[in-house]
Design a protein around this motif. Structure first.
Motif, PDB file in Angstrom:
ATOM      1  N   ALA A 233      -4.133  -5.927  40.393  1.00 45.46           N
ATOM      2  CA  ALA A 233      -3.444  -4.981  41.283  1.00 45.46           C
ATOM      3  C   ALA A 233      -4.400  -3.959  41.860  1.00 45.46           C
ATOM      4  CB  ALA A 233      -2.311  -4.290  40.523  1.00 45.46           C
TER       5      ALA A 233
ATOM      6  N   SER B 234      -6.838  -5.711  44.342  1.00 43.70           N
ATOM      7  CA  SER B 234      -6.158  -6.052  45.594  1.00 43.70           C
ATOM      8  C   SER B 234      -5.877  -4.809  46.442  1.00 43.70           C
ATOM      9  CB  SER B 234      -4.845  -6.774  45.266  1.00 43.70           C
ATOM     10  OG  SER B 234      -4.099  -7.021  46.419  1.00 43.70           O
TER      11      SER B 234
ATOM     12  N   THR C 139       0.150  -4.430  47.986  1.00 40.26           N
ATOM     13  CA  THR C 139       0.195  -5.020  46.653  1.00 40.26           C
ATOM     14  C   THR C 139       1.375  -4.487  45.852  1.00 40.26           C
ATOM     15  OG1 THR C 139      -2.232  -5.133  46.659  1.00 40.26           O
ATOM     16  CG2 THR C 139      -1.127  -5.372  44.529  1.00 40.26           C
TER      17      THR C 139
ATOM     18  N   ALA D 164      -0.725   0.812  45.531  1.00 41.12           N
ATOM     19  CA  ALA D 164       0.060  -0.326  45.052  1.00 41.12           C
ATOM     20  C   ALA D 164       1.440   0.129  44.589  1.00 41.12           C
ATOM     21  CB  ALA D 164      -0.670  -1.027  43.905  1.00 41.12           C
TER      22      ALA D 164
END
Length: 590
Positions: A76, A79, A86, A215
């Protein structure tokens, strides 16, 4: 003067010296990619659940990660910091499974190098190289949660000295026996340097850092089904909020399965006939009083009577002892059985002058490690320790195997594979920045320095009195929260929550409030086992602290009487798993 540390290594007799040179605290050469700017506010869980609605069929997330342990939180953050939208989903709490139940070592792997030498296996040597590199990276990116640790190997036969030699440095382990029960006398000790860390707090820090990077991060969000397009490709998941029992469909261009021991269960949700990818292996550990080991030095018994490795390590003011590699089934709450606990106690008793007693066990736990299956493996000890990233026919990307030490590299390889698959399916669509996690400080690391605890102790005032916090608590807070320790003490001052939740342990009431508002702490067991490490250190003290923790959480979350009773009961059941189900407590006779 720069210090070179001889990393983990084992010499096979007659094979010649094999060195793994590493300076654990030494930074690698800087790279040109900019470090991303993180938000200074952690979004609430309610905000994150609302944000999850953004993953629609017409505007899907770039990456949906299922699993909130070491690998999933690592994916996570990798990304999100590459600029990909994400979402991270965890059905329990972050690190509720395997990732909170490790040996707490950031290590290169003694057995890996031994196999590399004995079997001339380049794959095993590659694992050591990767682990040593990642160890340095972790020590740099989370210096408050990880530190160097010298580990000693006792030699009771002269031939063992060159066999285990990886740099001759003598040291003292005051509780080490000069002779074993079989009559073998101590001939020397070998010391090598590894790293030690706080595994669950690292996972929580990764999840929070991913949230600060943009995220959508949710614990207690269970994937109850997978969404597919007309071609059968996985394009999202049905998600249930286990705290409110509400459900959403969340769409994503790529779905990553990072569920550890449960990886096959998620794959079988899509394709029941999918060939298994993991071989579960249990690691059992016990917590003992601090006097079982000296502060700052660990002990490894490289080969017990049944061929396993046993560690005995100082950790958070206690001693943990344990072993790995016992075949097991997969369950969300594995438990250490009495025979396994006794095996550990018997193994370490041969090497200590301390009288090893079952009554000294303060906590016991089991963790399930998802080893990548080697088709030719006869047992878990010979299964591959490397990680595997695969793409199933339905397009779901699964990452499994590996270990905590290499979580960042596993995440990097996984996101690289996500982008490669996207480019294959839609050339020109895989737009993302480079991986920047190799030099990304985690939350709490930016303002950390070794003497930060003195600043915390000097500025903490209750009431209006400098130095009201003792050194032990100041060190504990800094080693848990890094530069965020001052936020904990601010809460303690302003809310008058500077008391310990139970005597004999440094955990403060203010930490409960901080965890609720800054670390997605939703249930009492989240605080007792993963925001702090109470459950792993002292089960009885944890039980004593539980009512106060429930009361503090209830005040912050507005729980009523019924909810408090329910939370208390569930946490009590959870704490029972930190002792063996077949243990008969000692009852003194009259």
């Amino acid at each position: 003067m720069r210090r070179l540390i001889l990393g983990t290594g084992v010499l096979s007799a007659g094979a010649g010296a094999v060195y793994a040179l590493s300076a654990p605290g030494t930074a690698y050469a800087s790279v040109k990619e900019p470090v991303p700017v993180l938000s200074d506010r952690v979004p609430s869980r309610e905000e994150q659940w609302a944000n999850l609605s953004q993953g629609t069929a017409s505007n899907p997330y770039d990456v949906l990660v299922v699993g909130g342990g070491a690998t999933g939180t690592g994916v996570a953050i990798d990304s999100a910091t590459r600029g990909l939208t994400t979402a991270l989903l965890e059905r329990e709490d972050f690190a509720a499974g395997t990732s909170s139940r490790s040996t707490k070592l950031v290590h290169g792997g003694v057995r890996y190098l031994e196999k590399a030498v004995k079997q001339l296996d380049y794959g095993q040597y590659k694992l050591v190289q990767e682990a040593l590199h990642e160890r340095s990276t972790l020590l740099r990116n989370a210096p408050h949660l990880a530190h160097e640790l010298p580990i000693m190997t006792p030699c009771y036969a002269w031939w063992e000295v060159p066999y285990y030699w990886a740099g001759m440095k003598m040291a003292q382990f005051p509780t080490m026996a000069e002779s074993r029960p079989d009559g073998a006398s101590l001939k020397g000790t070998i010391v090598y340097y590894d790293g030690q860390f706080n595994d669950a707090r690292l996972a929580v820090s990764l999840a929070v850092t991913a949230a600060l990077a943009g995220a959508t991060v949710l614990n207690y969000a269970e994937v109850t089904g997978l969404l597919k397009d007309e071609s059968g490709r996985v394009v999202g998941a049905k998600v249930t909020d286990r705290l409110t029992n509400t459900t959403k469909d969340v769409y994503a261009r790529s779905v990553v399965n990072a569920t550890g021991p449960f990886a096959d269960a998620l794959r079988h949700m899509s394709e029941p006939a999918a060939k298994p990818m993991i071989l579960p292996s249990a690691g059992v550990h016990v917590t003992l009083p601090d006097y079982y080991s000296p502060e700052g030095t660990g002990l490894i018994v490289p080969k017990t009577r049944d061929g396993r490795v046993v560690f005995m390590l100082p950790w958070l003011g206690h001693t943990i002892a344990g072993t790995t590699d016992a075949e097991c089934g997969v369950t969300m709450r594995p438990q250490a059985h009495e025979a396994e606990i006794q095996f550990i106690l018997d193994a370490i008793a041969e090497y200590l002058t301390v009288r090893v007693r079952r009554s000294d066990v303060q906590s016991a736990w089991s963790g399930i490690r998802p080893l990548a299956i080697d088709p030719n493996a006869k047992d878990t000890a010979s299964a591959s320790r490397d990680h595997i990233v695969t793409v199933d026919p339905d397009g779901m990307i699964t990452v499994t195997g590996g270990k905590w030490t290499t979580y960042r590299l596993m995440a990097q390889d996984t996101v690289d594979r996500v982008l490669k698959e996207r480019e294959r399916l839609a050339p020109g669509s895989a737009r993302a920045g480079p991986c920047v996690t190799e030099r990304l400080p985690l939350v709490g690391a930016a303002g950390f320095y070794p003497a930060l605890f003195t600043e915390v102790a000097q500025t903490y005032r209750v009431p209006h009195r400098p130095g009201a916090i003792d050194t032990k608590i100041a060190k504990y807070l800094v080693e848990s929260y890094g530069d965020r320790a001052t936020e904990v003490t601010r809460i303690a001052e302003e809310r008058k929550l500077g008391r310990r939740v139970v005597q004999g342990h440094p955990v403060l009431e203010a930490e409960v409030v901080y965890a609720v508002h800054n670390e997605y702490c939703e249930r009492p067991e989240d605080f007792l086992a993963r925001r702090t490490r109470f459950a792993f250190l002292d089960k009885r003290a944890c039980e004593q602290a539980l009512p106060r923790v429930v009361e503090l959480m209830a005040q912050e979350k507005g729980w009523g009487r019924w909810r408090k009773r329910a939370e208390l009961k569930r946490a009590e059941e959870f704490l029972k798993t930190f002792d063996s189900p077949d243990h008969a407590p000692f009852v003194p006779t009259a």
